[in-house]
Motif scaffolding. Structure first.
Motif, PDB file in Angstrom:
ATOM      1  N   PRO A   1      -0.738   8.499   8.159  1.00  0.00           N
ATOM      2  CA  PRO A   1      -0.064   7.209   8.324  1.00  0.00           C
ATOM      3  C   PRO A   1      -1.003   6.021   8.107  1.00  0.00           C
ATOM      4  O   PRO A   1      -0.533   4.899   7.912  1.00  0.00           O
ATOM      5  CB  PRO A   1       0.435   7.260   9.775  1.00  0.00           C
ATOM      6  N   ASP A   2      -2.313   6.272   8.125  1.00  0.00           N
ATOM      7  CA  ASP A   2      -3.304   5.211   7.948  1.00  0.00           C
ATOM      8  C   ASP A   2      -3.777   5.088   6.507  1.00  0.00           C
ATOM      9  O   ASP A   2      -4.792   4.432   6.237  1.00  0.00           O
ATOM     10  CB  ASP A   2      -4.523   5.491   8.840  1.00  0.00           C
ATOM     11  N   ILE A   3      -3.060   5.667   5.562  1.00  0.00           N
ATOM     12  CA  ILE A   3      -3.598   5.776   4.207  1.00  0.00           C
ATOM     13  C   ILE A   3      -3.814   4.423   3.539  1.00  0.00           C
ATOM     14  O   ILE A   3      -4.766   4.235   2.776  1.00  0.00           O
ATOM     15  CB  ILE A   3      -2.718   6.689   3.325  1.00  0.00           C
ATOM     16  N   ARG A   4      -2.974   3.446   3.837  1.00  0.00           N
ATOM     17  CA  ARG A   4      -3.187   2.132   3.234  1.00  0.00           C
ATOM     18  C   ARG A   4      -4.527   1.558   3.694  1.00  0.00           C
ATOM     19  O   ARG A   4      -5.311   1.033   2.893  1.00  0.00           O
ATOM     20  CB  ARG A   4      -2.054   1.168   3.595  1.00  0.00           C
ATOM     21  N   GLN A   5      -4.796   1.659   4.984  1.00  0.00           N
ATOM     22  CA  GLN A   5      -6.074   1.192   5.533  1.00  0.00           C
ATOM     23  C   GLN A   5      -7.241   1.979   4.942  1.00  0.00           C
ATOM     24  O   GLN A   5      -8.300   1.420   4.643  1.00  0.00           O
ATOM     25  CB  GLN A   5      -6.052   1.344   7.058  1.00  0.00           C
ATOM     26  N   GLN A   6      -7.050   3.278   4.758  1.00  0.00           N
ATOM     27  CA  GLN A   6      -8.108   4.120   4.219  1.00  0.00           C
ATOM     28  C   GLN A   6      -8.411   3.758   2.761  1.00  0.00           C
ATOM     29  O   GLN A   6      -9.583   3.705   2.355  1.00  0.00           O
ATOM     30  CB  GLN A   6      -7.712   5.585   4.356  1.00  0.00           C
ATOM     31  N   ILE A   7      -7.378   3.501   1.980  1.00  0.00           N
ATOM     32  CA  ILE A   7      -7.586   3.076   0.589  1.00  0.00           C
ATOM     33  C   ILE A   7      -8.299   1.733   0.547  1.00  0.00           C
ATOM     34  O   ILE A   7      -9.222   1.514  -0.256  1.00  0.00           O
ATOM     35  CB  ILE A   7      -6.245   3.018  -0.162  1.00  0.00           C
ATOM     36  N   ALA A   8      -7.910   0.820   1.439  1.00  0.00           N
ATOM     37  CA  ALA A   8      -8.539  -0.500   1.484  1.00  0.00           C
ATOM     38  C   ALA A   8     -10.023  -0.409   1.817  1.00  0.00           C
ATOM     39  O   ALA A   8     -10.821  -1.264   1.412  1.00  0.00           O
ATOM     40  CB  ALA A   8      -7.820  -1.387   2.500  1.00  0.00           C
ATOM     41  N   ALA A   9     -10.413   0.648   2.537  1.00  0.00           N
ATOM     42  CA  ALA A   9     -11.814   0.827   2.924  1.00  0.00           C
ATOM     43  C   ALA A   9     -12.598   1.663   1.915  1.00  0.00           C
ATOM     44  O   ALA A   9     -13.805   1.874   2.102  1.00  0.00           O
ATOM     45  CB  ALA A   9     -11.887   1.488   4.302  1.00  0.00           C
ATOM     46  N   THR A  10     -11.932   2.115   0.848  1.00  0.00           N
ATOM     47  CA  THR A  10     -12.556   3.037  -0.105  1.00  0.00           C
ATOM     48  C   THR A  10     -12.388   2.511  -1.524  1.00  0.00           C
ATOM     49  O   THR A  10     -11.350   2.746  -2.164  1.00  0.00           O
ATOM     50  CB  THR A  10     -11.932   4.443   0.015  1.00  0.00           C
ATOM     51  N   PRO A  11     -13.353   1.780  -2.062  1.00  0.00           N
ATOM     52  CA  PRO A  11     -13.208   1.197  -3.401  1.00  0.00           C
ATOM     53  C   PRO A  11     -12.852   2.207  -4.480  1.00  0.00           C
ATOM     54  O   PRO A  11     -12.137   1.872  -5.440  1.00  0.00           O
ATOM     55  CB  PRO A  11     -14.580   0.558  -3.656  1.00  0.00           C
ATOM     56  N   GLU A  12     -13.340   3.442  -4.336  1.00  0.00           N
ATOM     57  CA  GLU A  12     -13.063   4.462  -5.360  1.00  0.00           C
ATOM     58  C   GLU A  12     -11.579   4.755  -5.502  1.00  0.00           C
ATOM     59  O   GLU A  12     -11.135   5.284  -6.531  1.00  0.00           O
ATOM     60  CB  GLU A  12     -13.803   5.765  -5.025  1.00  0.00           C
ATOM     61  N   LEU A  13     -10.788   4.461  -4.475  1.00  0.00           N
ATOM     62  CA  LEU A  13      -9.354   4.760  -4.498  1.00  0.00           C
ATOM     63  C   LEU A  13      -8.509   3.549  -4.886  1.00  0.00           C
ATOM     64  O   LEU A  13      -7.283   3.624  -4.893  1.00  0.00           O
ATOM     65  CB  LEU A  13      -8.904   5.276  -3.126  1.00  0.00           C
ATOM     66  N   GLN A  14      -9.156   2.457  -5.228  1.00  0.00           N
ATOM     67  CA  GLN A  14      -8.449   1.233  -5.596  1.00  0.00           C
ATOM     68  C   GLN A  14      -8.376   1.088  -7.116  1.00  0.00           C
ATOM     69  O   GLN A  14      -9.209   1.640  -7.838  1.00  0.00           O
ATOM     70  CB  GLN A  14      -9.157   0.026  -4.985  1.00  0.00           C
ATOM     71  N   PRO A  15      -7.386   0.354  -7.636  1.00  0.00           N
ATOM     72  CA  PRO A  15      -7.309   0.142  -9.083  1.00  0.00           C
ATOM     73  C   PRO A  15      -8.600  -0.497  -9.602  1.00  0.00           C
ATOM     74  O   PRO A  15      -9.152  -1.407  -8.977  1.00  0.00           O
ATOM     75  CB  PRO A  15      -6.124  -0.808  -9.237  1.00  0.00           C
ATOM     76  N   ALA A  16      -9.076  -0.007 -10.732  1.00  0.00           N
ATOM     77  CA  ALA A  16     -10.258  -0.595 -11.361  1.00  0.00           C
ATOM     78  C   ALA A  16      -9.942  -1.994 -11.880  1.00  0.00           C
ATOM     79  O   ALA A  16      -8.786  -2.335 -12.160  1.00  0.00           O
ATOM     80  CB  ALA A  16     -10.739   0.295 -12.498  1.00  0.00           C
TER      81      ALA A  16
END
Length: 312
Positions: free
Chosen positions: A58-73
């Motif tokens: 349920p925290d995946i949005r927060q986790q993506i926000a904390a992980t640049p590798e998972l964000q759009p280039a």
């Protein structure tokens, strides 16, 4: 292969929103050695481009926000993601609810056993992930599967799911079958061997496990790295702490300590790195300075935290 632990806590995270146990209070106050943690999730990548997520918390949005590798280039299309696939190890809320945050008609692939896919199929809310856009692919137990993206291009990773002792998801329990596991069936809880397409580099991810049996010990022998269920330190800690009425076994989780705990059960198994994750808010190893954390580290185990990286 790169692994990033996105979330290292059990369901509810740490501190849990309504928990006033001493550990949660310490985390809220920013006590030294007591780190806040999000709910259990892992990311893996071998080719430097395509990332595979294991369990959508349920925290995946927060986790993506904390992980640049998972964000759009920066130079990627206006709607894009490096997340090629999501692999589910069970149907627990803390492992599937994050799928709802991955809507927006973004193409990726969900891999899960038939039992878990049936849960998604039978709960129409998951249709916000239009199956015509987000494909659902079945994982066969004890079979190595190449993880492909939505265009069927290799991600560089393979997975081999295998059954482990566990329990059906809480919301699927059948009380009339309490004496036989509440309706638990094969495929309700799995571990996963994650490997690179090229070479023999592999890690075992087992965030939920109720017992270490001989089959599991044989499978894990020689592993480069094991990420294992560290939900509770003692089986009765939720009762003794006064925050709950269930034991670890009742929840489908093996405890860490003692002669019948997971640390002892796996002590004679040849494993490179061994890391506890999926840690409940009552587990004293959440305090890095505690005697329990020191004991765990003394037995060769690491204690996962959010953002922890493993390179194999």
């Amino acid at each position: 292969m790169r692994l990033k632990i996105l979330g290292s806590a059990a369901g509810g995270g740490f501190p849990q929103w309504n928990c006033n146990f001493r550990l949660s209070r310490a985390a809220r106050m920013g006590a030294e050695g007591v780190k806040a943690r999000t709910q259990s999730s892992l990311a893996a990548c071998d080719n430097g481009v395509d990332w595979v997520i294991f369990n959508a918390s349920p925290d995946i949005r927060q986790q993506i926000a904390a992980t640049p590798e998972l964000q759009p280039a920066e130079d990627a299309p206006l709607r894009s993601t490096p997340i090629a696939a999501v692999v589910l190890t069970n149907a627990d809320v803390d492992h599937i609810a994050g799928l709802l945050s991955l809507r927006e008609r973004q193409a990726f692939v969900i891999y899960a056993t038939r039992r878990v896919l049936d849960v998604l199929d039978q709960n129409s809310i998951f249709n916000v992930l239009d199956p015509r856009v987000v494909q659902r692919r079945e994982l066969a137990l004890n079979v190595t599967t190449q993880v492909l993206d939505w265009q069927s291009k290799p991600t560089g990773l393979t997975v081999e799911p295998f059954p482990v002792p566990g329990k059906v998801a809480l919301f699927m329990e059948d009380e009339s079958k309490a004496n036989t596991g509440f309706g638990t069936q094969a495929g309700d809880t799995i571990g996963v061997r994650i490997a690179a397409d090229a070479g023999n580099v592999a890690v075992f991810y087992v965030p939920g496990c109720a017992a270490v049996d001989s089959d599991l010990k044989t499978r894990l022998h020689g592993a480069r790295c094991l990420l294992f269920d560290g939900t509770v330190y003692t089986d009765d800690e939720m009762l003794t702490s006064g925050v709950g009425s269930k034991t670890g076994q009742r929840m489908g989780h093996m405890h860490v300590s003692g002669p019948d705990g997971s640390a002892a059960a796996l002590a004679d198994v040849e494993i490179g790195r061994r890391i506890y994750l999926h840690i409940n808010n009552t587990n004293p190893i959440l305090d890095e300075r505690s005697p329990e954390a020191e004991t765990v580290r003394g037995r060769g185990w690491e204690i996962a935290h959010d953002g922890m990286e493993v390179v194999l």
